[in-house]
Structure formats: structure tokens, C-alpha cells
Design a protein around this motif. Sequence first.
Motif, PDB file in Angstrom:
ATOM      1  N   THR A   1      -3.724   6.404   3.277  1.00 26.60           N
ATOM      2  CA  THR A   1      -2.700   5.926   2.359  1.00 26.60           C
ATOM      3  C   THR A   1      -2.857   4.445   2.091  1.00 26.60           C
ATOM      4  O   THR A   1      -3.044   3.650   3.019  1.00 26.60           O
ATOM      5  N   VAL A   2      -2.770   4.070   0.831  1.00 23.31           N
ATOM      6  CA  VAL A   2      -2.697   2.667   0.433  1.00 23.31           C
ATOM      7  C   VAL A   2      -1.243   2.354   0.136  1.00 23.31           C
ATOM      8  O   VAL A   2      -0.590   3.045  -0.651  1.00 23.31           O
ATOM      9  N   ILE A   3      -0.716   1.310   0.761  1.00 24.11           N
ATOM     10  CA  ILE A   3       0.666   0.890   0.568  1.00 24.11           C
ATOM     11  C   ILE A   3       0.693  -0.296  -0.385  1.00 24.11           C
ATOM     12  O   ILE A   3       0.031  -1.306  -0.146  1.00 24.11           O
ATOM     13  N   VAL A   4       1.477  -0.184  -1.463  1.00 15.81           N
ATOM     14  CA  VAL A   4       1.670  -1.286  -2.406  1.00 15.81           C
ATOM     15  C   VAL A   4       3.042  -1.892  -2.158  1.00 15.81           C
ATOM     16  O   VAL A   4       4.060  -1.207  -2.289  1.00 15.81           O
ATOM     17  N   SER A   5       3.068  -3.171  -1.805  1.00 14.44           N
ATOM     18  CA  SER A   5       4.348  -3.810  -1.502  1.00 14.44           C
ATOM     19  C   SER A   5       4.323  -5.256  -1.985  1.00 14.44           C
ATOM     20  O   SER A   5       3.703  -5.562  -3.002  1.00 14.44           O
ATOM     21  N   SER A   6       4.976  -6.147  -1.234  1.00 15.85           N
ATOM     22  CA  SER A   6       5.172  -7.523  -1.679  1.00 15.85           C
ATOM     23  C   SER A   6       4.880  -8.515  -0.564  1.00 15.85           C
ATOM     24  O   SER A   6       4.696  -8.134   0.601  1.00 15.85           O
ATOM     25  N   THR A   7       4.867  -9.778  -0.927  1.00 14.01           N
ATOM     26  CA  THR A   7       4.461 -10.836  -0.005  1.00 14.01           C
ATOM     27  C   THR A   7       5.261 -10.847   1.283  1.00 14.01           C
ATOM     28  O   THR A   7       4.709 -10.944   2.378  1.00 14.01           O
ATOM     29  N   GLY A   8       6.593 -10.787   1.158  1.00 16.09           N
ATOM     30  CA  GLY A   8       7.433 -10.863   2.350  1.00 16.09           C
ATOM     31  C   GLY A   8       7.185  -9.725   3.310  1.00 16.09           C
ATOM     32  O   GLY A   8       7.208  -9.906   4.534  1.00 16.09           O
ATOM     33  N   VAL A   9       6.942  -8.531   2.768  1.00 16.71           N
ATOM     34  CA  VAL A   9       6.661  -7.363   3.598  1.00 16.71           C
ATOM     35  C   VAL A   9       5.332  -7.542   4.328  1.00 16.71           C
ATOM     36  O   VAL A   9       5.229  -7.329   5.542  1.00 16.71           O
ATOM     37  N   ILE A  10       4.301  -7.938   3.587  1.00 17.13           N
ATOM     38  CA  ILE A  10       2.975  -8.105   4.184  1.00 17.13           C
ATOM     39  C   ILE A  10       2.975  -9.233   5.207  1.00 17.13           C
ATOM     40  O   ILE A  10       2.433  -9.096   6.312  1.00 17.13           O
ATOM     41  N   ALA A  11       3.587 -10.353   4.866  1.00 12.33           N
ATOM     42  CA  ALA A  11       3.633 -11.490   5.789  1.00 12.33           C
ATOM     43  C   ALA A  11       4.396 -11.142   7.060  1.00 12.33           C
ATOM     44  O   ALA A  11       4.049 -11.615   8.158  1.00 12.33           O
ATOM     45  N   THR A  12       5.423 -10.322   6.940  1.00 13.39           N
ATOM     46  CA  THR A  12       6.182  -9.912   8.120  1.00 13.39           C
ATOM     47  C   THR A  12       5.326  -9.066   9.040  1.00 13.39           C
ATOM     48  O   THR A  12       5.342  -9.243  10.268  1.00 13.39           O
ATOM     49  N   LEU A  13       4.556  -8.146   8.473  1.00 10.47           N
ATOM     50  CA  LEU A  13       3.690  -7.315   9.309  1.00 10.47           C
ATOM     51  C   LEU A  13       2.604  -8.155   9.969  1.00 10.47           C
ATOM     52  O   LEU A  13       2.254  -7.938  11.139  1.00 10.47           O
ATOM     53  N   ILE A  14       2.081  -9.131   9.253  1.00  9.26           N
ATOM     54  CA  ILE A  14       1.097 -10.043   9.844  1.00  9.26           C
ATOM     55  C   ILE A  14       1.719 -10.848  10.975  1.00  9.26           C
ATOM     56  O   ILE A  14       1.103 -11.049  12.038  1.00  9.26           O
ATOM     57  N   ALA A  15       2.952 -11.315  10.772  1.00  8.74           N
ATOM     58  CA  ALA A  15       3.638 -12.084  11.814  1.00  8.74           C
ATOM     59  C   ALA A  15       3.847 -11.248  13.066  1.00  8.74           C
ATOM     60  O   ALA A  15       3.727 -11.753  14.194  1.00  8.74           O
ATOM     61  N   VAL A  16       4.151  -9.965  12.889  1.00 10.21           N
ATOM     62  CA  VAL A  16       4.283  -9.067  14.037  1.00 10.21           C
ATOM     63  C   VAL A  16       2.941  -8.921  14.750  1.00 10.21           C
ATOM     64  O   VAL A  16       2.842  -9.008  15.976  1.00 10.21           O
ATOM     65  N   ALA A  17       1.882  -8.722  13.968  1.00 12.21           N
ATOM     66  CA  ALA A  17       0.557  -8.501  14.553  1.00 12.21           C
ATOM     67  C   ALA A  17       0.059  -9.712  15.324  1.00 12.21           C
ATOM     68  O   ALA A  17      -0.564  -9.569  16.391  1.00 12.21           O
TER      69      ALA A  17
END
Length: 217
Positions: A148-164
Motif C-alpha cells: 500500500t502507498v499512503i498519500v498524506s500530508s507534511t504533518g502526518v509524515i513528520a510525526t511518523l518520522i519523529a516517532v521513528a
Amino acid sequence: MAEIIMVRHGQAQTGAKDEASYDKLSDLGHQQAAWLGEYWADKGAVDRVLSGTMRRQIETGQSIGLHGVSYHQDARLNEMDYFGLAAFLKEHGGVPVPSSQEEFQTHVRDVLGAWSRAEVGDELESYADFRGRILDCVREVAARDDRTVIVSSTGVIATLIAVALDLDMARKTDVFLKIAHTSVHRFEIVGDDVRLIQFCATPHLDAPERVSLRTHI
């Protein structure tokens, strides 16, 4: 172990002052997404596209346009209410709305910082709830057998990166400001752990004639 592929939506309406005006792709945003779809079509490695329910996310998912690939939506992938947060801080904290790219960079830090400290009242979605819905959705996707490819937005992606990467809000804001439109980010989900394995790739925009068409705002 499961891989998560996340894409930021294409360029939206730069300079908009409210969510309704911002939330649709520019002509360039549609083209960025179409080029990414062409790149993936050659690879034949995507089974499903999943986006949030915001117009710019939906239009990106549609403009990627992979033949024979199913497309779905999940509101848990929607962006934070940046304009709502900005309006609250302007009214209650005297934080002015930015009028330039330089001012926007400072504004993002003010907004994300206040939001993470729960200083934006009770009517807006909390940062903890935002983070929680993202992780819930991503872990459900990771449990599937398809790609699956997820299409979202900056805040969502940055949050997942911050978790990682276990980033504090200052470092998360640095990441937030560097995420390009239709850039590709890959994560591994191992148990409860989230691991970043690719950041901000733009293979569909790497040709010399397209480099100038990479955008962030």
C-alpha cells in the motif's frame, strides 16, 4: 516486519489564507503526482493507494493514476488543522499570520511548539490524538499482505518520522519544513517500533529538466 510507503500530496494553493482555499492541487501538483504514477507504473510494485479524505490528498491519489490499482480513503491520514491552530494563536497569543516564506518557517515552530505543549485550547484536536490516529492507521496498513502507498500530508509524515527517530519538537519542525511535494518516505514496522528507511525521495523529479519543479510550499 512490514514496509510502509508514504507520499506527501502534490503542491496545493500556495499563499492561501484558509483551509478551503488551500485544499486543492495546483496544476503543478497534479503533474508532480502524475509523474510519480508513471515512475511507479514502470516498476509494477504497488497494489493499493490509500489517502486521507482532504481534497489535496484525494486529488494526488487520483492523479497518481495507477491502472488496475485500487484506491481507498481513511480520515485518520488527514492533516492537522494548521489554519485553526494559527487562528487560535493569533487571537489568544498575538502570533501574526505569516506573509512570507521566511515568516512561515518561524510560524511553523511557534504553532507546533504551542500545540505539542497543549496551549491551544480544547476545541482543536490535541497533538496526542493526532499522533495516536496516525499510528493506529499505519499499524493497520502494516498488518495487510498487500503493498500500500499512503498519500498524506507534511504533518502526518513528520510525526511518523519523529516517532521513528525519537525527535523533539524542534527537530521535528526541521523535518516538517524539508518534506517536498510528492516526496516518498519509507518506514519499517517491527512490532511496536517504527523505523525510517528512506526520507524525501523524489525519483520522478530527479531529471535535470524537472529539478526546478520540486516544491515545498
